[in-house]
Design a protein around this motif. Structure first.
Motif, PDB file in Angstrom:
ATOM      1  N   ILE A  34      46.069  27.871  29.998  1.00  0.00           N
ATOM      2  CA  ILE A  34      45.292  26.685  30.386  1.00  0.00           C
ATOM      3  C   ILE A  34      43.966  27.149  30.968  1.00  0.00           C
ATOM      4  CG2 ILE A  34      45.213  24.662  31.882  1.00  0.00           C
ATOM      5  CD1 ILE A  34      48.258  24.609  31.793  1.00  0.00           C
ATOM      6  N   ILE A  35      42.868  26.733  30.364  1.00  0.00           N
ATOM      7  CA  ILE A  35      41.534  27.110  30.828  1.00  0.00           C
ATOM      8  C   ILE A  35      41.081  26.102  31.877  1.00  0.00           C
ATOM      9  CG2 ILE A  35      39.140  27.500  30.135  1.00  0.00           C
ATOM     10  CD1 ILE A  35      40.162  28.153  27.347  1.00  0.00           C
ATOM     11  N   PRO A  36      40.592  26.560  33.032  1.00  0.00           N
ATOM     12  CA  PRO A  36      40.143  25.614  34.067  1.00  0.00           C
ATOM     13  C   PRO A  36      38.988  24.744  33.578  1.00  0.00           C
ATOM     14  CG  PRO A  36      39.504  27.869  34.616  1.00  0.00           C
ATOM     15  CD  PRO A  36      40.436  27.960  33.450  1.00  0.00           C
ATOM     16  N   GLN A  37      39.007  23.478  34.010  1.00  0.00           N
ATOM     17  CA  GLN A  37      38.003  22.513  33.586  1.00  0.00           C
ATOM     18  C   GLN A  37      36.768  22.568  34.493  1.00  0.00           C
ATOM     19  OE1 GLN A  37      38.404  20.737  30.797  1.00  0.00           O
ATOM     20  NE2 GLN A  37      40.445  21.659  30.507  1.00  0.00           N
ATOM     21  N   GLY A  38      35.649  22.144  33.955  1.00  0.00           N
ATOM     22  CA  GLY A  38      34.421  22.007  34.738  1.00  0.00           C
ATOM     23  C   GLY A  38      33.667  23.284  34.989  1.00  0.00           C
ATOM     24  N   LEU A  39      33.931  24.323  34.214  1.00  0.00           N
ATOM     25  CA  LEU A  39      33.221  25.585  34.391  1.00  0.00           C
ATOM     26  C   LEU A  39      31.997  25.632  33.493  1.00  0.00           C
ATOM     27  CD1 LEU A  39      36.155  28.186  34.471  1.00  0.00           C
ATOM     28  CD2 LEU A  39      34.958  27.175  36.396  1.00  0.00           C
ATOM     29  N   THR A  40      30.910  26.149  34.044  1.00  0.00           N
ATOM     30  CA  THR A  40      29.705  26.349  33.232  1.00  0.00           C
ATOM     31  C   THR A  40      29.910  27.543  32.306  1.00  0.00           C
ATOM     32  OG1 THR A  40      28.716  27.773  34.923  1.00  0.00           O
ATOM     33  CG2 THR A  40      28.279  25.398  35.087  1.00  0.00           C
ATOM     34  N   HIS A  41      28.966  27.734  31.405  1.00  0.00           N
ATOM     35  CA  HIS A  41      29.082  28.838  30.462  1.00  0.00           C
ATOM     36  C   HIS A  41      29.106  30.188  31.190  1.00  0.00           C
ATOM     37  CE1 HIS A  41      28.568  31.201  26.827  1.00  0.00           C
ATOM     38  NE2 HIS A  41      27.543  31.818  27.401  1.00  0.00           N
ATOM     39  N   GLN A  42      28.279  30.317  32.212  1.00  0.00           N
ATOM     40  CA  GLN A  42      28.221  31.577  32.957  1.00  0.00           C
ATOM     41  C   GLN A  42      29.504  31.814  33.756  1.00  0.00           C
ATOM     42  OE1 GLN A  42      25.825  33.741  32.592  1.00  0.00           O
ATOM     43  NE2 GLN A  42      26.640  35.231  34.053  1.00  0.00           N
ATOM     44  N   LYS A  43      30.012  30.754  34.417  1.00  0.00           N
ATOM     45  CA  LYS A  43      31.251  30.894  35.194  1.00  0.00           C
ATOM     46  C   LYS A  43      32.452  31.158  34.292  1.00  0.00           C
ATOM     47  CE  LYS A  43      29.898  28.160  39.212  1.00  0.00           C
ATOM     48  NZ  LYS A  43      30.228  26.967  40.049  1.00  0.00           N
ATOM     49  N   LYS A  44      32.451  30.515  33.108  1.00  0.00           N
ATOM     50  CA  LYS A  44      33.552  30.748  32.168  1.00  0.00           C
ATOM     51  C   LYS A  44      33.534  32.187  31.663  1.00  0.00           C
ATOM     52  CE  LYS A  44      34.576  27.336  29.532  1.00  0.00           C
ATOM     53  NZ  LYS A  44      34.583  26.336  28.444  1.00  0.00           N
ATOM     54  N   LYS A  45      32.352  32.728  31.459  1.00  0.00           N
ATOM     55  CA  LYS A  45      32.225  34.120  31.021  1.00  0.00           C
ATOM     56  C   LYS A  45      32.734  35.073  32.098  1.00  0.00           C
ATOM     57  CE  LYS A  45      28.816  37.312  29.041  1.00  0.00           C
ATOM     58  NZ  LYS A  45      27.380  37.482  28.676  1.00  0.00           N
ATOM     59  N   CYS A  46      32.374  34.791  33.353  1.00  0.00           N
ATOM     60  CA  CYS A  46      32.856  35.621  34.472  1.00  0.00           C
ATOM     61  C   CYS A  46      34.370  35.499  34.634  1.00  0.00           C
ATOM     62  CB  CYS A  46      32.153  35.213  35.757  1.00  0.00           C
ATOM     63  SG  CYS A  46      30.384  35.568  35.796  1.00  0.00           S
ATOM     64  N   PHE A  47      34.908  34.289  34.412  1.00  0.00           N
ATOM     65  CA  PHE A  47      36.352  34.075  34.557  1.00  0.00           C
ATOM     66  C   PHE A  47      37.122  34.894  33.524  1.00  0.00           C
ATOM     67  CE2 PHE A  47      40.135  31.749  33.129  1.00  0.00           C
ATOM     68  CZ  PHE A  47      40.864  31.729  34.309  1.00  0.00           C
ATOM     69  N   PHE A  48      36.716  34.866  32.273  1.00  0.00           N
ATOM     70  CA  PHE A  48      37.410  35.632  31.232  1.00  0.00           C
ATOM     71  C   PHE A  48      37.260  37.138  31.443  1.00  0.00           C
ATOM     72  CE2 PHE A  48      36.980  31.626  28.724  1.00  0.00           C
ATOM     73  CZ  PHE A  48      38.328  31.425  28.509  1.00  0.00           C
ATOM     74  N   ASN A  49      36.126  37.527  32.004  1.00  0.00           N
ATOM     75  CA  ASN A  49      35.932  38.958  32.279  1.00  0.00           C
ATOM     76  C   ASN A  49      36.825  39.429  33.429  1.00  0.00           C
ATOM     77  OD1 ASN A  49      34.613  41.483  31.888  1.00  0.00           O
ATOM     78  ND2 ASN A  49      33.369  41.082  33.697  1.00  0.00           N
ATOM     79  N   ASP A  50      37.061  38.548  34.407  1.00  0.00           N
ATOM     80  CA  ASP A  50      37.864  38.923  35.574  1.00  0.00           C
ATOM     81  C   ASP A  50      39.363  38.815  35.287  1.00  0.00           C
ATOM     82  OD1 ASP A  50      38.228  39.720  38.265  1.00  0.00           O
ATOM     83  OD2 ASP A  50      38.533  37.633  38.864  1.00  0.00           O
ATOM     84  N   VAL A  51      39.753  37.867  34.445  1.00  0.00           N
ATOM     85  CA  VAL A  51      41.174  37.641  34.216  1.00  0.00           C
ATOM     86  C   VAL A  51      41.819  38.785  33.431  1.00  0.00           C
ATOM     87  CG1 VAL A  51      41.116  36.447  31.972  1.00  0.00           C
ATOM     88  CG2 VAL A  51      42.770  35.743  33.727  1.00  0.00           C
ATOM     89  N   LYS A  52      41.006  39.630  32.817  1.00  0.00           N
ATOM     90  CA  LYS A  52      41.548  40.783  32.091  1.00  0.00           C
ATOM     91  C   LYS A  52      42.249  41.768  33.025  1.00  0.00           C
ATOM     92  CE  LYS A  52      37.886  40.668  28.589  1.00  0.00           C
ATOM     93  NZ  LYS A  52      36.732  41.402  28.018  1.00  0.00           N
ATOM     94  N   ASN A  53      41.875  41.746  34.318  1.00  0.00           N
ATOM     95  CA  ASN A  53      42.439  42.699  35.274  1.00  0.00           C
ATOM     96  C   ASN A  53      43.758  42.223  35.877  1.00  0.00           C
ATOM     97  OD1 ASN A  53      40.132  44.368  34.993  1.00  0.00           O
ATOM     98  ND2 ASN A  53      39.017  43.066  36.428  1.00  0.00           N
ATOM     99  N   TYR A  54      44.212  41.023  35.509  1.00  0.00           N
ATOM    100  CA  TYR A  54      45.431  40.457  36.090  1.00  0.00           C
ATOM    101  C   TYR A  54      46.517  40.337  35.016  1.00  0.00           C
ATOM    102  CZ  TYR A  54      42.444  39.055  40.008  1.00  0.00           C
ATOM    103  OH  TYR A  54      41.586  39.044  41.061  1.00  0.00           O
ATOM    104  N   PHE A  55      47.772  40.360  35.472  1.00  0.00           N
ATOM    105  CA  PHE A  55      48.885  40.016  34.592  1.00  0.00           C
ATOM    106  C   PHE A  55      49.972  39.356  35.432  1.00  0.00           C
ATOM    107  CE2 PHE A  55      49.789  44.312  36.012  1.00  0.00           C
ATOM    108  CZ  PHE A  55      51.149  44.295  36.300  1.00  0.00           C
ATOM    109  N   TRP A  56      50.667  38.429  34.802  1.00  0.00           N
ATOM    110  CA  TRP A  56      51.637  37.578  35.483  1.00  0.00           C
ATOM    111  C   TRP A  56      53.050  38.063  35.197  1.00  0.00           C
ATOM    112  CZ3 TRP A  56      52.136  34.117  39.141  1.00  0.00           C
ATOM    113  CH2 TRP A  56      53.242  33.277  39.165  1.00  0.00           C
ATOM    114  N   ASP A  57      53.797  38.319  36.276  1.00  0.00           N
ATOM    115  CA  ASP A  57      55.212  38.680  36.176  1.00  0.00           C
ATOM    116  C   ASP A  57      55.950  37.755  37.131  1.00  0.00           C
ATOM    117  OD1 ASP A  57      57.621  39.828  35.669  1.00  0.00           O
ATOM    118  OD2 ASP A  57      57.215  41.713  36.707  1.00  0.00           O
TER     119      ASP A  57
END
Length: 231
Positions: A34-57
């Motif tokens: 689920i992609i968070p709503q209301g993000l600008t293009h720049q914030k969405k780019k930063c979000f995808f770049n940061d989420v690569k460092n996380y994993f859910w267990d």
């Protein structure tokens, strides 16, 4: 049977007071895409770049840090207890905020404001504010440990001069570093000649040592003393 849609007030109270963690957008994306709503293009780019460092267990979120160490993400209710444990408890040592933050990282935990929260906790610590900064005089001396066997290393030194007693004014003492055995003799003078006699008696009883430690006085650093050691 008719469905009962009513809920007790206790459940409403629990839901209204439940804590929202700082990483719901990351967990929603990793768990349900689920992609968070209301993000600008720049914030969405930063979000995808940061989420690569996380994993859910389930039920925990983990972050892979820059040094490739995996650490568990902490929610707000656990932060104060964790900082207190790494700073104020017996294993903490009341160190600075930066060092406390590094201890938390070494323990395998992470949250975005880790360093800021650690520094804030140290500034509010009553014991730290009363003690002040820890300097060199508060640290324990770090002495090298001498590995040796019994009667292999002796420490030797003169004591005195003392008031004359039967013509003796000095005491020559030798201590074994391993067993703490003490040999002492009262002497009238403190020259190299009496040291040589004392060492000959010492060597005949305890064999020749590997090393003799002294303060490098003139009675210990002489040609006569060196000849005795060579023999």
């Amino acid at each position: 049977m008719e469905i009962n849609d009513s809920f007790p007030e206790e459940q409403f109270f629990a839901i209204s007071n439940s804590e929202v963690p700082w990483f719901p957008d990351i967990t929603n994306f990793l768990a349900a895409n689920i992609i968070p709503q209301g993000l600008t293009h720049q914030k969405k780019k930063c979000f995808f770049n940061d989420v690569k460092n996380y994993f859910w267990d389930d039920p925990f979120l983990f972050r892979r840090c820059a040094n490739q160490v995996i650490r568990r993400c902490i929610i707000g209710s656990e932060i104060s207890k964790l900082v207190e444990h790494c700073h104020s408890r017996p294993t903490g040592g009341h160190y600075s905020g930066t060092k406390t933050a590094h201890k938390i990282l070494e323990s395998g935990f992470y949250w975005p404001s880790l360093f800021k929260d650690s520094i804030r906790y140290v500034t509010l610590c009553d014991k730290c504010q009363r003690t002040g900064n820890i300097c060199k005089c508060d640290e324990m001396p770090e002495n090298y440990m001498l590995s040796c066997e019994i009667f292999n290393v002796w420490g030797i030194d003169f004591m005195g001069p003392f008031p004359s007693s039967f013509g003796n004014k000095y005491i020559l003492a030798a201590v074994d570093y391993m067993s703490k055995w003490v040999e002492a003799q009262a002497l009238p003078t403190n020259d190299a000649r009496v040291v040589e006699r004392f060492l000959k008696k010492l060597f005949s009883r305890f064999q020749t040592p590997r090393a003799i430690i002294s303060d490098r006085g003139t009675h210990f650093c002489s040609t006569q003393f060196e000849k005795t050691l060579k023999k």
